[in-house]
Design a protein around this motif. Structure first.
Motif, PDB file in Angstrom:
ATOM      1  N   GLN A   7      11.347  -0.669  -6.330  1.00  0.00           N
ATOM      2  CA  GLN A   7      11.012  -1.575  -5.241  1.00  0.00           C
ATOM      3  C   GLN A   7      12.023  -2.702  -5.188  1.00  0.00           C
ATOM      4  O   GLN A   7      12.512  -3.144  -6.218  1.00  0.00           O
ATOM      5  CB  GLN A   7       9.635  -2.202  -5.457  1.00  0.00           C
ATOM      6  CG  GLN A   7       8.499  -1.230  -5.479  1.00  0.00           C
ATOM      7  CD  GLN A   7       7.163  -1.946  -5.630  1.00  0.00           C
ATOM      8  OE1 GLN A   7       7.084  -3.164  -5.602  1.00  0.00           O
ATOM      9  NE2 GLN A   7       6.108  -1.167  -5.799  1.00  0.00           N
ATOM     10  N   GLU A  31       7.414  -0.883   2.757  1.00  0.00           N
ATOM     11  CA  GLU A  31       6.014  -0.943   2.363  1.00  0.00           C
ATOM     12  C   GLU A  31       5.567  -2.399   2.361  1.00  0.00           C
ATOM     13  O   GLU A  31       6.276  -3.264   1.833  1.00  0.00           O
ATOM     14  CB  GLU A  31       5.866  -0.339   0.959  1.00  0.00           C
ATOM     15  CG  GLU A  31       4.442  -0.141   0.527  1.00  0.00           C
ATOM     16  CD  GLU A  31       4.371   0.578  -0.810  1.00  0.00           C
ATOM     17  OE1 GLU A  31       4.111  -0.090  -1.828  1.00  0.00           O
ATOM     18  OE2 GLU A  31       4.613   1.805  -0.835  1.00  0.00           O
ATOM     19  N   THR A  33       3.281  -5.270   0.951  1.00  0.00           N
ATOM     20  CA  THR A  33       2.507  -5.546  -0.253  1.00  0.00           C
ATOM     21  C   THR A  33       1.904  -6.943  -0.128  1.00  0.00           C
ATOM     22  O   THR A  33       2.241  -7.694   0.791  1.00  0.00           O
ATOM     23  CB  THR A  33       3.394  -5.508  -1.518  1.00  0.00           C
ATOM     24  OG1 THR A  33       4.243  -6.657  -1.522  1.00  0.00           O
ATOM     25  CG2 THR A  33       4.228  -4.239  -1.578  1.00  0.00           C
ATOM     26  N   GLU A  34       1.043  -7.304  -1.056  1.00  0.00           N
ATOM     27  CA  GLU A  34       0.444  -8.635  -1.004  1.00  0.00           C
ATOM     28  C   GLU A  34       1.498  -9.723  -1.239  1.00  0.00           C
ATOM     29  O   GLU A  34       1.270 -10.888  -0.934  1.00  0.00           O
ATOM     30  CB  GLU A  34      -0.691  -8.754  -2.014  1.00  0.00           C
ATOM     31  CG  GLU A  34      -0.269  -8.544  -3.457  1.00  0.00           C
ATOM     32  CD  GLU A  34      -1.444  -8.607  -4.410  1.00  0.00           C
ATOM     33  OE1 GLU A  34      -2.054  -9.674  -4.528  1.00  0.00           O
ATOM     34  OE2 GLU A  34      -1.728  -7.566  -5.040  1.00  0.00           O
TER      35      GLU A  34
END
Length: 66
Positions: A7, A31, A33-34
């Motif tokens: 990532q 993607e 993500t938080e």
């Protein structure tokens, strides 16, 4: 054997068009993500995408300087 995925966080200043180009040009996917958006892919592809984005940001800064 499946290649390991890595990532890479996306720094501020990367526009949507730049990001879309990187995703089209390299074997990476986006993607959410938080912690914010990340690119996912092999180490080699992420390195190429990182260099592409750095070059694109540098070019944009040059344009803004006049």
């Amino acid at each position: 054997m499946e290649e390991e995925e890595y990532q890479m966080g996306i720094p501020n200043g990367v526009g949507e068009a730049m990001l879309a180009h990187a995703i089209d040009k390299f074997d990476v996917k986006l993607e959410q993500t938080e912690f914010g958006p990340k690119l996912i892919g092999s180490y080699e592809e992420l390195e190429k995408a990182k260099q592409f984005l750095a070059d694109a940001i540098a070019e944009r800064l040059k344009e803004l300087e006049g």
